[in-house]
Design an enzyme around this catalytic site. Structure first.
Site, PDB file in Angstrom:
ATOM      1  N   CYS A  88       0.810  -1.227   0.000  1.00  0.00           N
ATOM      2  CA  CYS A  88       0.000   0.000   0.000  1.00  0.00           C
ATOM      3  C   CYS A  88       0.842   1.274   0.000  1.00  0.00           C
ATOM      4  CB  CYS A  88      -0.973  -0.009   1.165  1.00  0.00           C
ATOM      5  SG  CYS A  88      -2.226  -1.291   0.970  1.00  0.00           S
ATOM      6  N   CYS A 213     -13.620   1.699   8.421  1.00  0.00           N
ATOM      7  CA  CYS A 213     -12.858   1.175   7.274  1.00  0.00           C
ATOM      8  C   CYS A 213     -12.785   2.215   6.167  1.00  0.00           C
ATOM      9  CB  CYS A 213     -13.552  -0.057   6.695  1.00  0.00           C
ATOM     10  SG  CYS A 213     -13.813  -1.385   7.874  1.00  0.00           S
ATOM     11  N   LYS A 338     -10.457   7.376   4.040  1.00  0.00           N
ATOM     12  CA  LYS A 338     -11.845   7.157   4.473  1.00  0.00           C
ATOM     13  C   LYS A 338     -12.818   7.605   3.389  1.00  0.00           C
ATOM     14  CE  LYS A 338     -14.453   5.533   6.317  1.00  0.00           C
ATOM     15  NZ  LYS A 338     -15.814   5.673   5.957  1.00  0.00           N
ATOM     16  N   HIS A 342      -9.047   3.594  -1.258  1.00  0.00           N
ATOM     17  CA  HIS A 342      -7.614   3.289  -1.292  1.00  0.00           C
ATOM     18  C   HIS A 342      -7.234   2.480  -2.529  1.00  0.00           C
ATOM     19  CE1 HIS A 342      -3.656   2.266  -0.152  1.00  0.00           C
ATOM     20  NE2 HIS A 342      -3.904   1.231   0.625  1.00  0.00           N
TER      21      HIS A 342
HETATM   22  C1  LIG Z   1      -2.833  -4.021   2.684  1.00  0.00           C
HETATM   23  C2  LIG Z   1      -1.945  -2.893   2.958  1.00  0.00           C
HETATM   24  O1  LIG Z   1      -0.821  -2.881   2.403  1.00  0.00           O
HETATM   25  C3  LIG Z   1      -2.343  -1.843   3.990  1.00  0.00           C
HETATM   26  C4  LIG Z   1      -3.735  -1.311   3.879  1.00  0.00           C
HETATM   27  O2  LIG Z   1      -3.954  -0.208   3.468  1.00  0.00           O
HETATM   28  S1  LIG Z   1      -4.989  -2.297   4.343  1.00  0.00           S
HETATM   29  C5  LIG Z   1      -6.468  -1.496   3.730  1.00  0.00           C
HETATM   30  C6  LIG Z   1      -6.932  -2.096   2.478  1.00  0.00           C
HETATM   31  N1  LIG Z   1      -8.311  -1.714   2.213  1.00  0.00           N
HETATM   32  C7  LIG Z   1      -9.347  -2.381   2.725  1.00  0.00           C
HETATM   33  O3  LIG Z   1      -9.184  -3.366   3.419  1.00  0.00           O
HETATM   34  C8  LIG Z   1     -10.713  -1.865   2.387  1.00  0.00           C
HETATM   35  C9  LIG Z   1     -11.636  -1.911   3.587  1.00  0.00           C
HETATM   36  N2  LIG Z   1     -13.016  -1.678   3.194  1.00  0.00           N
HETATM   37  C10 LIG Z   1     -13.793  -2.664   2.701  1.00  0.00           C
HETATM   38  O4  LIG Z   1     -13.354  -3.814   2.546  1.00  0.00           O
HETATM   39  C11 LIG Z   1     -15.208  -2.321   2.302  1.00  0.00           C
HETATM   40  O5  LIG Z   1     -15.368  -0.927   2.206  1.00  0.00           O
HETATM   41  C12 LIG Z   1     -16.251  -2.873   3.326  1.00  0.00           C
HETATM   42  C13 LIG Z   1     -16.068  -4.393   3.514  1.00  0.00           C
HETATM   43  C14 LIG Z   1     -16.073  -2.197   4.667  1.00  0.00           C
HETATM   44  C15 LIG Z   1     -17.648  -2.593   2.787  1.00  0.00           C
HETATM   45  O6  LIG Z   1     -17.733  -3.206   1.531  1.00  0.00           O
HETATM   46  P1  LIG Z   1     -19.143  -3.706   0.925  1.00  0.00           P
HETATM   47  O7  LIG Z   1     -19.989  -4.250   2.014  1.00  0.00           O
HETATM   48  O8  LIG Z   1     -18.807  -4.572  -0.240  1.00  0.00           O
HETATM   49  O9  LIG Z   1     -19.787  -2.355   0.471  1.00  0.00           O
HETATM   50  P2  LIG Z   1     -20.396  -1.993  -0.950  1.00  0.00           P
HETATM   51  O10 LIG Z   1     -21.367  -3.046  -1.373  1.00  0.00           O
HETATM   52  O11 LIG Z   1     -19.266  -1.675  -1.893  1.00  0.00           O
HETATM   53  O12 LIG Z   1     -21.167  -0.627  -0.635  1.00  0.00           O
HETATM   54  C16 LIG Z   1     -22.401  -0.609   0.066  1.00  0.00           C
HETATM   55  C17 LIG Z   1     -22.673   0.805   0.539  1.00  0.00           C
HETATM   56  O13 LIG Z   1     -21.763   1.144   1.623  1.00  0.00           O
HETATM   57  C18 LIG Z   1     -20.953   2.255   1.244  1.00  0.00           C
HETATM   58  N3  LIG Z   1     -19.613   1.929   1.714  1.00  0.00           N
HETATM   59  C19 LIG Z   1     -18.833   0.885   1.363  1.00  0.00           C
HETATM   60  N4  LIG Z   1     -17.674   0.911   2.044  1.00  0.00           N
HETATM   61  C20 LIG Z   1     -17.719   1.998   2.847  1.00  0.00           C
HETATM   62  C21 LIG Z   1     -16.830   2.530   3.787  1.00  0.00           C
HETATM   63  N5  LIG Z   1     -15.621   1.949   4.050  1.00  0.00           N
HETATM   64  N6  LIG Z   1     -17.199   3.656   4.447  1.00  0.00           N
HETATM   65  C22 LIG Z   1     -18.379   4.267   4.203  1.00  0.00           C
HETATM   66  N7  LIG Z   1     -19.291   3.779   3.319  1.00  0.00           N
HETATM   67  C23 LIG Z   1     -18.954   2.656   2.647  1.00  0.00           C
HETATM   68  C24 LIG Z   1     -21.018   2.323  -0.269  1.00  0.00           C
HETATM   69  O14 LIG Z   1     -20.809   3.644  -0.738  1.00  0.00           O
HETATM   70  C25 LIG Z   1     -22.437   1.859  -0.524  1.00  0.00           C
HETATM   71  O15 LIG Z   1     -23.319   2.934  -0.259  1.00  0.00           O
HETATM   72  P3  LIG Z   1     -24.686   3.134  -1.095  1.00  0.00           P
HETATM   73  O16 LIG Z   1     -25.520   1.912  -0.833  1.00  0.00           O
HETATM   74  O17 LIG Z   1     -25.261   4.399  -0.541  1.00  0.00           O
HETATM   75  O18 LIG Z   1     -24.262   3.228  -2.536  1.00  0.00           O
END
Ligand SMILES: CC(=O)CC(=O)SCCNC(=O)CCNC(=O)[C@H](O)C(C)(C)COP(=O)(O)OP(=O)(O)OC[C@H]1O[C@@H](n2cnc3c(N)ncnc32)[C@H](O)[C@@H]1OP(=O)(O)O
Length: 397
Positions: A88, A213, A338, A342
């Site tokens: 990342c 997240c 946020k 990412h």
């Molecule tokens: C690995 C490295 O090297 C270091 C790092 O950086 S680790 C970080 C890597 N990144 C992550 O892990 C990402 C973490 N986040 C997630 O996995 C996903 O956002 C989550 C699992 C939290 C939700 O995903 P999901 O359930 O599939 O949501 P999704 O179906 O896409 O969206 C549903 C709704 O929630 C919203 N939403 C999704 N994720 C959101 C979040 N994080 N915050 C706010 N709203 C969110 C969407 O906009 C959508 O809204 P609407 O219905 O109004 O359109």
């Protein structure tokens, strides 16, 4: 003896796409969008660029191997182009390579560009990758939320933080970023969210709920770097210089389970200490930070790892508003990961873009007053096995 890179390379121009669900755009088109803005900002032609670096983390869903797609998509003149990847922290690696090339005198003008289309993976979060000789031993089934949830548990245990206080502080981190993200026209999630909604959101990995997240997005960002002499001859307004870029990666120390209790990210402490020294500043000189808030707990702990809060005090500083837009050292004035999500290869350069925008005085309603230095912190991997990249930008005197 190493001299460091302070003020040996200047950011002549930057560009950033709108982040979000960019189903209608290929990686090539995102690269062209970010590059077009950076080129116009720099006021040069593409023929003046001498070398380019592309940051892209997931080759299988994006541009593939090498940086040839960058050269092709942007119709760059014949030059060295190189793809870099460091989990990342990939975006900052591209910036580091371009900066080092210019600072060394090897190249007059260099391009750093990061791009990622995460939505195309089809996964809700990150696709799990367990390649490498030792990774399979310690993280075969770990998820990003799961490993950072352990940071929350270890932090609370070390300092005896009440679970309710920690949850409120983490919620404040996300509340603040959503407040700021409303004013960031290129962010993915641009809505203010109430504390009540954040605190009552579905659990993803205890204690991290949905709003703890970062999102999952597509995006690209770019920087054009040149020597101070060229910048002075071309630029019309304040020049933003790279004061330092430092990277520190795990070597297995954390996983020896000897000294490390899992409550902080050692590489952020080492990289930021070296970045302050290279820039000739202390944490007290910073006017803003853009940190790697992959999860709210990461941002909270990072305030201590960067020396902006005393150890064990970040919960209380966060709740006191120290890192709000009108606080002591504003953090994520654009809403951070946020609100931008990412897209891995792009994030480090997107952070630098906000710091650059603030130092240039172009941030509109987000604009901060009287800032001399800003910091971008880009973290790859997980606390037990990470790579931290810290860069300091400031005005060229
Ligand atoms: C690995 C490295 O090297 C270091 C790092 O950086 S680790 C970080 C890597 N990144 C992550 O892990 C990402 C973490 N986040 C997630 O996995 C996903 O956002 C989550 C699992 C939290 C939700 O995903 P999901 O359930 O599939 O949501 P999704 O179906 O896409 O969206 C549903 C709704 O929630 C919203 N939403 C999704 N994720 C959101 C979040 N994080 N915050 C706010 N709203 C969110 C969407 O906009 C959508 O809204 P609407 O219905 O109004 O359109």
């Amino acid at each position: 003896m190493a001299q460091g890179i302070r003020d040996k390379a200047v950011i002549l121009g930057m560009g950033c796409t709108r982040f979000g669900e960019r189903w209608d755009m290929s990686s090539d088109m995102l690269m062209a969008e970010a590059f077009g803005e950076a080129l116009a900002d720099a006021g040069i032609s593409r023929d003046q660029i001498g070398a380019a670096w592309l940051g892209s983390a997931l080759d299988d869903v994006n541009v593939g191997n090498s940086a040839i797609p960058l050269a092709t998509a942007l119709r760059l003149p014949s030059m060295p182009v190189t793809r870099v990847e460091n989990m990342c922290a990939t975006g900052t690696e591209a910036l580091r390579a371009a900066t080092y090339a210019v600072a060394s005198g090897a190249v007059d003008i260099a391009l750093a560009l990061g791009a990622e289309k995460l939505k195309d993976t089809g996964f809700g979060g990150l696709p799990i990758r367990t390649k490498g000789s030792v990774n399979d031993l310690w993280m075969p089934y770990g998820s990003a939320p799961g490993t950072f949830a352990q940071l929350a548990g270890a932090y609370a245990a070390r300092y005896g933080i009440d679970a309710v206080d920690l949850k409120r502080a983490m919620a404040h981190v996300s509340w603040k970023s959503h407040q700021n993200g409303v004013h960031a026209e290129k962010a993915h999630l641009r809505k203010a969210v109430s504390m009540e909604t954040i605190l009552n959101a579905p659990m993803i990995a205890d204690p991290l709920g949905l709003y703890d997240c970062s999102g999952v997005s597509d995006g690209a960002a770019a920087a054009i770097i040149c020597t101070p002499e060229i910048a002075r001859s071309l630029s019309r307004d304040a020049l933003v210089s790279v004061k330092s870029v430092q990277v520190c990666a795990s070597n297995g120390w954390e996983m020896q389970y000897g000294e490390w209790d899992g409550s902080y990210v050692r590489n952020t402490r080492i990289a930021s200490g070296r970045a302050y020294e290279e820039a000739g500043i202390t944490a007290a000189d910073l006017g803003l930070t853009e940190v790697h808030d992959c999860f709210s707990i990461t941002e909270l702990v990072t305030m201590e790892d960067l020396g902006l809060s005393q150890d064990g005090r970040a919960v209380f500083d966060v709740l006191d508003g120290a890192f709000d837009a009108d606080g002591r050292v504003p953090c994520q004035t654009d809403g951070g990961l946020k609100c931008f999500g990412h897209p891995i290869g792009a994030s480090g350069l997107r952070m630098a873009y906000e710091v650059y925008t603030q130092l240039k005085g172009r941030a509109g309603v987000r604009q901060l007053k009287n800032i001399d230095f800003g910091l971008a912190h880009n973290l790859g991997g997980q606390p037990s096995n990470s790579v931290a990249a810290v860069s300091v930008l400031g005005r060229l005197e």
